[in-house]
Design a protein around this motif. Sequence first.
Motif, PDB file in Angstrom:
ATOM      1  N   ILE A 104      93.410  43.254  98.091  1.00  0.00           N
ATOM      2  CA  ILE A 104      92.886  43.690  99.394  1.00  0.00           C
ATOM      3  C   ILE A 104      93.841  44.701 100.013  1.00  0.00           C
ATOM      4  O   ILE A 104      95.014  44.399 100.267  1.00  0.00           O
ATOM      5  N   ASP A 105      93.336  45.899 100.265  1.00  0.00           N
ATOM      6  CA  ASP A 105      94.123  46.915 100.972  1.00  0.00           C
ATOM      7  C   ASP A 105      93.836  46.773 102.464  1.00  0.00           C
ATOM      8  O   ASP A 105      92.676  46.712 102.878  1.00  0.00           O
TER       9      ASP A 105
ATOM     10  N   VAL B 222     103.644  53.487 104.100  1.00  0.00           N
ATOM     11  CA  VAL B 222     104.592  52.818 103.195  1.00  0.00           C
ATOM     12  C   VAL B 222     103.970  52.601 101.814  1.00  0.00           C
ATOM     13  O   VAL B 222     104.346  51.706 101.076  1.00  0.00           O
ATOM     14  N   SER B 223     102.966  53.431 101.500  1.00  0.00           N
ATOM     15  CA  SER B 223     102.328  53.404 100.173  1.00  0.00           C
ATOM     16  C   SER B 223     101.504  52.155  99.893  1.00  0.00           C
ATOM     17  O   SER B 223     101.368  51.753  98.751  1.00  0.00           O
ATOM     18  N   LYS B 224     100.954  51.568 100.939  1.00  0.00           N
ATOM     19  CA  LYS B 224     100.122  50.367 100.739  1.00  0.00           C
ATOM     20  C   LYS B 224      98.891  50.681  99.906  1.00  0.00           C
ATOM     21  O   LYS B 224      98.608  50.024  98.906  1.00  0.00           O
ATOM     22  N   THR B 225      98.156  51.714 100.332  1.00  0.00           N
ATOM     23  CA  THR B 225      96.907  52.065  99.644  1.00  0.00           C
ATOM     24  C   THR B 225      97.188  52.558  98.232  1.00  0.00           C
ATOM     25  O   THR B 225      96.514  52.164  97.277  1.00  0.00           O
ATOM     26  N   VAL B 226      98.203  53.400  98.096  1.00  0.00           N
ATOM     27  CA  VAL B 226      98.564  53.939  96.785  1.00  0.00           C
ATOM     28  C   VAL B 226      98.966  52.796  95.848  1.00  0.00           C
ATOM     29  O   VAL B 226      98.649  52.798  94.658  1.00  0.00           O
ATOM     30  N   THR B 227      99.640  51.803  96.409  1.00  0.00           N
ATOM     31  CA  THR B 227     100.039  50.639  95.602  1.00  0.00           C
ATOM     32  C   THR B 227      98.815  49.835  95.170  1.00  0.00           C
ATOM     33  O   THR B 227      98.710  49.439  94.004  1.00  0.00           O
ATOM     34  N   THR B 228      97.889  49.609  96.092  1.00  0.00           N
ATOM     35  CA  THR B 228      96.669  48.864  95.729  1.00  0.00           C
ATOM     36  C   THR B 228      95.932  49.586  94.601  1.00  0.00           C
ATOM     37  O   THR B 228      95.516  48.977  93.611  1.00  0.00           O
ATOM     38  N   PHE B 229      95.795  50.891  94.771  1.00  0.00           N
ATOM     39  CA  PHE B 229      95.076  51.748  93.811  1.00  0.00           C
ATOM     40  C   PHE B 229      95.727  51.678  92.422  1.00  0.00           C
ATOM     41  O   PHE B 229      95.081  51.366  91.413  1.00  0.00           O
ATOM     42  N   ASN B 230      97.025  51.933  92.378  1.00  0.00           N
ATOM     43  CA  ASN B 230      97.708  51.990  91.084  1.00  0.00           C
ATOM     44  C   ASN B 230      97.914  50.621  90.461  1.00  0.00           C
ATOM     45  O   ASN B 230      97.808  50.464  89.242  1.00  0.00           O
TER      46      ASN B 230
END
Length: 262
Positions: free
Chosen positions: A130-131, A15-23
């Motif tokens: 925090i991811d 659900v784009s958790k990591t991509v969201t943390t990154f961006n």
Amino acid sequence: MSGKIVMIGSMKGGVSKTVTTFNLAYSLSKLGKKVLAVDFDSQANLSTCLGVENVTAVPVTIGNLMLAQIEEEELPERSEYIQTRNGVDYISSSMVLSAVDAKLRLEMGSEKMLLDILETLRDSYDYILIDTSPSLGALTINAMSAADEVLITVNPQLLAMMGLQDFLKTVKKIKNRINSRLSVAGILLTMCDSRTNLCKVITEEVTETFEGQIKIFESMIPNTVKVGESVYYSEPLVEYAPDSKACVAYNNLAKELIENEG
């Protein structure tokens, strides 16, 4: 400066958790905020996004810090575990975190191990992101116990919606039993294809269900090829495709998060 600790969470993978943390880390940094991103998932996807080619070669990861905390050992110097990439600081993860997950279940008062580590860093940052992994284990409970806020990512699919209710129940329990500071920053809809009917229907459903109770971020992250490409090249959207719709959405999300403070 006393930073805000924000956990990016969800009960579902993909659900784009990591991509969201990154961006989000880079969008906040671009707005002049000092950001620390913590990869708290043993799969270490965030570390990979940040350009770590071999996570097993990183000498001190969040897993090592957690083990030191469990064994009541001194934490190493910050320079040994905080890395920097283009203005954003981060702490890598590795498979060591899987061992930590198993150990935590046997420890007394283990819910606050991550909090104890991050509290020593809080004053150096505006935001600590925090991811987390998409399962509700001891690590996720640790992340919730450390966080001031949870930002929940949901993609507009029925299963993701069902997981949302369970996730919110867990947040409430943690707030009542362990961490009274914890609140929900908001619900972020990711991977939105506005042309599909399902996306519209689910978006309306989320809005109707939670309006007035939980903030639903106006920024919705579109489903674009640029997001996947930027991850592949280990470049955040602000560098890889600053004019893309997804980048604009993440920049707007960062502004919304900062306005929440007001």
